[in-house]
Design a protein around this motif. Structure first.
Motif, PDB file in Angstrom:
ATOM      1  N   ASN A  40       0.827  -1.206   0.000  1.00 30.11           N
ATOM      2  CA  ASN A  40       0.000   0.000   0.000  1.00 30.11           C
ATOM      3  C   ASN A  40       0.861   1.256   0.000  1.00 30.11           C
ATOM      4  O   ASN A  40       0.335   2.365  -0.141  1.00 30.11           O
ATOM      5  N   ILE A  41       2.166   1.092   0.183  1.00 34.12           N
ATOM      6  CA  ILE A  41       3.104   2.213   0.212  1.00 34.12           C
ATOM      7  C   ILE A  41       3.681   2.413  -1.188  1.00 34.12           C
ATOM      8  O   ILE A  41       4.157   1.464  -1.818  1.00 34.12           O
ATOM      9  N   ALA A  42       3.636   3.660  -1.676  1.00 32.52           N
ATOM     10  CA  ALA A  42       4.074   3.949  -3.045  1.00 32.52           C
ATOM     11  C   ALA A  42       5.533   3.559  -3.265  1.00 32.52           C
ATOM     12  O   ALA A  42       5.890   3.020  -4.321  1.00 32.52           O
ATOM     13  N   ALA A  43       6.404   3.820  -2.299  1.00 33.11           N
ATOM     14  CA  ALA A  43       7.823   3.501  -2.466  1.00 33.11           C
ATOM     15  C   ALA A  43       8.035   2.003  -2.655  1.00 33.11           C
ATOM     16  O   ALA A  43       8.870   1.578  -3.458  1.00 33.11           O
ATOM     17  N   THR A  44       7.273   1.170  -1.930  1.00 32.27           N
ATOM     18  CA  THR A  44       7.404  -0.281  -2.078  1.00 32.27           C
ATOM     19  C   THR A  44       6.990  -0.716  -3.479  1.00 32.27           C
ATOM     20  O   THR A  44       7.643  -1.559  -4.104  1.00 32.27           O
ATOM     21  N   LYS A  45       5.905  -0.157  -3.997  1.00 34.20           N
ATOM     22  CA  LYS A  45       5.474  -0.468  -5.359  1.00 34.20           C
ATOM     23  C   LYS A  45       6.564  -0.091  -6.362  1.00 34.20           C
ATOM     24  O   LYS A  45       6.835  -0.834  -7.309  1.00 34.20           O
ATOM     25  N   TYR A  46       7.178   1.057  -6.144  1.00 36.60           N
ATOM     26  CA  TYR A  46       8.226   1.524  -7.056  1.00 36.60           C
ATOM     27  C   TYR A  46       9.429   0.588  -7.020  1.00 36.60           C
ATOM     28  O   TYR A  46       9.910   0.123  -8.068  1.00 36.60           O
ATOM     29  N   PHE A  47       9.927   0.272  -5.825  1.00 36.86           N
ATOM     30  CA  PHE A  47      11.095  -0.598  -5.711  1.00 36.86           C
ATOM     31  C   PHE A  47      10.816  -1.973  -6.311  1.00 36.86           C
ATOM     32  O   PHE A  47      11.660  -2.548  -7.004  1.00 36.86           O
ATOM     33  N   HIS A  48       9.635  -2.512  -6.040  1.00 37.06           N
ATOM     34  CA  HIS A  48       9.304  -3.858  -6.503  1.00 37.06           C
ATOM     35  C   HIS A  48       9.250  -3.936  -8.028  1.00 37.06           C
ATOM     36  O   HIS A  48       9.565  -4.982  -8.615  1.00 37.06           O
ATOM     37  N   ALA A  49       8.857  -2.848  -8.677  1.00 39.27           N
ATOM     38  CA  ALA A  49       8.731  -2.838 -10.138  1.00 39.27           C
ATOM     39  C   ALA A  49      10.085  -2.815 -10.833  1.00 39.27           C
ATOM     40  O   ALA A  49      10.186  -3.196 -12.006  1.00 39.27           O
TER      41      ALA A  49
END
Length: 213
Positions: A108-117
C-alpha cells in the motif's frame, strides 16, 4: 559554527534487525575549525523517478503508480520514501556514520510499489538533512546551531541491495494488506472450500476468474 557537508558512500542491508533495515554510510565533513560535540541528525529521503530510464517490463510494473507511459511527463514526480535519524558523536574535521533507514514491504506504500517494479539498475535518491549541531567555539561552553535545509546529498541505491534485503527478511514471500471486510470474505471462502493456505485460496479464485473470462 560548523559548516557541514554530507555524502553517502555506500548502503548495505542489516541482517538481524527486527524489521527490514538498510545502513547508509555517511561521510560528514566539517569545513570550519569549530569541533563538533554531537549532531542530532534527521534525514528525509526522496525518490527521484525522472533520474533513470525504465525497461518495458518495469514500465508495466509502474503503471499502478504513474499511469500510462504517455502521461509520465506529468506523473513522474519526486516522492517521499522515508525518514531516518541518527546521533553522530564528536569529531573535528570529518567522520563517518551509519544512517539506519527503515524499510517496509507493504504494497500500500508507493515507495514499495516503485522498488518492486524495478528489475535492475539503481534507485535515484535525494537525502535532505536537518537537525541540531552541538559544537565548541573555544569559549568553554557548548553552543547549538540548526543544520540548514539546503544541506542534501544524492545517492543511487543499487536495486539488487533492496531486493537482497527483502529476500533476507521475507524469502520468497510478499505482504498484502486487505480491508477487514475483504479479509473476512476471503477467510470465509477459504474455510468453506477447506483450503489449507491463503495462497491456495487466492490461486483457486484466480483460476475461476480465468474460466469465466
Amino acid at each position: 559554527m560548523p559548516d557541514l557537508s554530507f555524502q553517502v558512500e555506500s548502503a548495505q542491508a542489516v541482517k538481524h534487525a527486527a524489521s527490514p533495515l538498510l545502513h547508509f554510510k555517511l561521510n560528514i565533513d566539517n569545513r570550519t575549525s569549530d569541533p563538533v560535540h554531537t549532531i542530532v541528525l534527521n534525514c528525509q529521503i526522496r525518490i527521484d523517478p525522472l533520474q533513470r530510464t525504465y525497461a518495458e517490463n518495469e514500465q508495466n510494473g509502474l503503471r499502478d503508480l504513474f499511469g500510462e507511459r504517455s502521461r509520465w511527463g506529468q506523473t513522474l514526480k519526486p516522492m517521499l520514501w522515508t525518514h531516518a535519524s541518527v546521533i553522530v558523536p564528536a569529531f573535528k574535521e570529518s567522520t563517518t556514520a551509519n544512517l539506519p533507514v527503515p524499510c517496509t514491504y507493504d504494497f500500500n506504500i508507493a515507495a514499495t510499489k516503485y522498488f518492486h517494479a524495478l528489475q535492475d539498475g539503481e534507485i535515484p535518491l535525494t537525502l535532505l538533512f536537518s537537525g541540531s549541531i552541538f559544537y565548541d567555539p573555544g569559549e568553554g561552553h557548548l553552543q547549538v546551531a540548526q543544520i540548514p535545509w539546503e544541506k542534501e546529498a544524492r545517492f543511487r541505491l543499487p536495486v539488487k541491495i533492496w531486493r537482497e534485503m527483502m529476500d533476507i527478511y521475507y524469502p520468497n514471500t510478499a505482504w498484502l494488506c486487505l480491508h477487514k471486510d475483504a479479509f473476512d470474505h476471503l477467510h470465509r471462502y477459504k474455510s468453506e472450500n477447506t483450503l489449507p493456505t491463503w495462497e491456495r485460496a487466492i490461486e483457486k479464485l484466480l483460476a475461476q476468474a480465468e474460466i469465466t473470462k
